[in-house]
Scaffold this motif. Structure first.
Motif, PDB file in Angstrom:
ATOM      1  N   GLY A   1      -4.171  11.998 -14.744  1.00  0.00           N
ATOM      2  CA  GLY A   1      -4.863  11.407 -13.610  1.00  0.00           C
ATOM      3  C   GLY A   1      -4.163  10.140 -13.179  1.00  0.00           C
ATOM      4  N   VAL A   2      -4.384   9.769 -11.936  1.00  0.00           N
ATOM      5  CA  VAL A   2      -3.776   8.540 -11.406  1.00  0.00           C
ATOM      6  C   VAL A   2      -4.633   8.004 -10.261  1.00  0.00           C
ATOM      7  N   VAL A   3      -4.709   6.691 -10.193  1.00  0.00           N
ATOM      8  CA  VAL A   3      -5.436   6.032  -9.120  1.00  0.00           C
ATOM      9  C   VAL A   3      -4.595   4.853  -8.642  1.00  0.00           C
ATOM     10  N   ALA A   4      -4.568   4.661  -7.328  1.00  0.00           N
ATOM     11  CA  ALA A   4      -3.905   3.505  -6.727  1.00  0.00           C
ATOM     12  C   ALA A   4      -4.962   2.761  -5.917  1.00  0.00           C
ATOM     13  N   PHE A   5      -4.943   1.445  -6.042  1.00  0.00           N
ATOM     14  CA  PHE A   5      -5.937   0.647  -5.332  1.00  0.00           C
ATOM     15  C   PHE A   5      -5.365  -0.729  -5.006  1.00  0.00           C
ATOM     16  N   SER A   6      -6.057  -1.416  -4.113  1.00  0.00           N
ATOM     17  CA  SER A   6      -5.712  -2.796  -3.804  1.00  0.00           C
ATOM     18  C   SER A   6      -6.937  -3.657  -4.058  1.00  0.00           C
ATOM     19  N   ARG A   7      -6.672  -4.925  -4.299  1.00  0.00           N
ATOM     20  CA  ARG A   7      -7.768  -5.866  -4.533  1.00  0.00           C
ATOM     21  C   ARG A   7      -7.331  -7.227  -4.028  1.00  0.00           C
ATOM     22  N   SER A   8      -8.147  -7.823  -3.175  1.00  0.00           N
ATOM     23  CA  SER A   8      -7.842  -9.116  -2.573  1.00  0.00           C
ATOM     24  C   SER A   8      -8.768 -10.185  -3.120  1.00  0.00           C
ATOM     25  N   GLY A   9      -8.225 -11.393  -3.222  1.00  0.00           N
ATOM     26  CA  GLY A   9      -9.063 -12.481  -3.702  1.00  0.00           C
ATOM     27  C   GLY A   9      -8.363 -13.819  -3.659  1.00  0.00           C
TER      28      GLY A   9
ATOM     29  N   ALA B   1       0.816  -1.214   0.000  1.00  0.00           N
ATOM     30  CA  ALA B   1       0.000   0.000   0.000  1.00  0.00           C
ATOM     31  C   ALA B   1       0.849   1.264   0.000  1.00  0.00           C
ATOM     32  N   GLU B   2       1.863   1.315   0.852  1.00  0.00           N
ATOM     33  CA  GLU B   2       2.705   2.515   0.926  1.00  0.00           C
ATOM     34  C   GLU B   2       3.450   2.745  -0.382  1.00  0.00           C
ATOM     35  N   HIS B   3       3.961   1.681  -0.981  1.00  0.00           N
ATOM     36  CA  HIS B   3       4.653   1.793  -2.266  1.00  0.00           C
ATOM     37  C   HIS B   3       3.695   2.308  -3.335  1.00  0.00           C
ATOM     38  N   ALA B   4       2.468   1.801  -3.361  1.00  0.00           N
ATOM     39  CA  ALA B   4       1.473   2.231  -4.348  1.00  0.00           C
ATOM     40  C   ALA B   4       1.159   3.718  -4.199  1.00  0.00           C
ATOM     41  N   VAL B   5       0.982   4.172  -2.974  1.00  0.00           N
ATOM     42  CA  VAL B   5       0.660   5.587  -2.735  1.00  0.00           C
ATOM     43  C   VAL B   5       1.831   6.478  -3.136  1.00  0.00           C
ATOM     44  N   ARG B   6       3.056   6.101  -2.758  1.00  0.00           N
ATOM     45  CA  ARG B   6       4.237   6.905  -3.129  1.00  0.00           C
ATOM     46  C   ARG B   6       4.385   6.999  -4.647  1.00  0.00           C
ATOM     47  N   LEU B   7       4.213   5.881  -5.329  1.00  0.00           N
ATOM     48  CA  LEU B   7       4.314   5.874  -6.787  1.00  0.00           C
ATOM     49  C   LEU B   7       3.220   6.736  -7.411  1.00  0.00           C
ATOM     50  N   ALA B   8       2.000   6.612  -6.909  1.00  0.00           N
ATOM     51  CA  ALA B   8       0.880   7.402  -7.432  1.00  0.00           C
ATOM     52  C   ALA B   8       1.105   8.892  -7.206  1.00  0.00           C
TER      53      ALA B   8
ATOM     54  N   LEU C   1      -9.748   1.822  -2.561  1.00  0.00           N
ATOM     55  CA  LEU C   1      -9.043   3.013  -3.020  1.00  0.00           C
ATOM     56  C   LEU C   1      -7.939   3.396  -2.040  1.00  0.00           C
ATOM     57  N   LEU C   2      -6.739   3.612  -2.583  1.00  0.00           N
ATOM     58  CA  LEU C   2      -5.613   4.064  -1.772  1.00  0.00           C
ATOM     59  C   LEU C   2      -5.240   5.507  -2.073  1.00  0.00           C
ATOM     60  N   PHE C   3      -5.419   5.925  -3.342  1.00  0.00           N
ATOM     61  CA  PHE C   3      -5.035   7.276  -3.774  1.00  0.00           C
ATOM     62  C   PHE C   3      -5.753   7.571  -5.080  1.00  0.00           C
ATOM     63  N   MET C   4      -6.200   8.822  -5.241  1.00  0.00           N
ATOM     64  CA  MET C   4      -6.854   9.242  -6.479  1.00  0.00           C
ATOM     65  C   MET C   4      -6.542  10.717  -6.702  1.00  0.00           C
ATOM     66  N   SER C   5      -6.148  11.064  -7.940  1.00  0.00           N
ATOM     67  CA  SER C   5      -5.804  12.450  -8.230  1.00  0.00           C
ATOM     68  C   SER C   5      -6.029  12.747  -9.701  1.00  0.00           C
ATOM     69  N   GLY C   6      -6.443  13.970  -9.979  1.00  0.00           N
ATOM     70  CA  GLY C   6      -6.560  14.434 -11.361  1.00  0.00           C
ATOM     71  C   GLY C   6      -7.816  13.957 -12.061  1.00  0.00           C
ATOM     72  N   ASP C   7      -7.743  13.988 -13.386  1.00  0.00           N
ATOM     73  CA  ASP C   7      -8.866  13.577 -14.226  1.00  0.00           C
ATOM     74  C   ASP C   7      -8.812  12.075 -14.460  1.00  0.00           C
ATOM     75  N   LEU C   8      -9.957  11.431 -14.224  1.00  0.00           N
ATOM     76  CA  LEU C   8     -10.067   9.993 -14.428  1.00  0.00           C
ATOM     77  C   LEU C   8     -11.294   9.703 -15.271  1.00  0.00           C
ATOM     78  N   PRO C   9     -11.286   8.594 -16.008  1.00  0.00           N
ATOM     79  CA  PRO C   9     -12.500   8.211 -16.736  1.00  0.00           C
ATOM     80  C   PRO C   9     -13.678   8.086 -15.772  1.00  0.00           C
TER      81      PRO C   9
END
Length: 82
Positions: free
Chosen positions: A45-53, A29-36, A65-73
């Motif tokens: 735009g950028v979105v970071a998320f996790s998904r378990s299964g 999670a921390e790596h995903a947020v830093r990268l985003a 949702l971990l991080f969301m910024s800018g314009d997204l579809p």
């Protein structure tokens, strides 16, 4: 059960459409947020998320949702807001 951490960025196309870049798998999670956060400075735009299964059954939970910024579809914004 396995959890994937993904960062998806978008670039603004020549006709104004948002184009998905290649998704990047993060190590946590921390790596995903830093990268985003870094990508948010240069991408439309950028979105970071996790998904378990469960890989054996193919059943996965809804994305978290971990991080969301800018314009997204629109479908991504609506899916992440739900």
């Amino acid at each position: 059960m396995i959890t994937y951490f993904v960062v998806q960025s978008f670039t603004l196309g020549s006709r104004g459409a948002l184009l998905a870049d290649n998704p990047v798998q993060a190590t946590g999670a921390e790596h995903a947020v830093r990268l985003a956060e870094r990508l948010a400075a240069t991408k439309a735009g950028v979105v970071a998320f996790s998904r378990s299964g469960d890989l054996t059954t193919g059943e996965f939970e809804d994305a978290t949702l971990l991080f969301m910024s800018g314009d997204l579809p629109m479908e991504i914004e609506e899916g992440m807001a739900a």
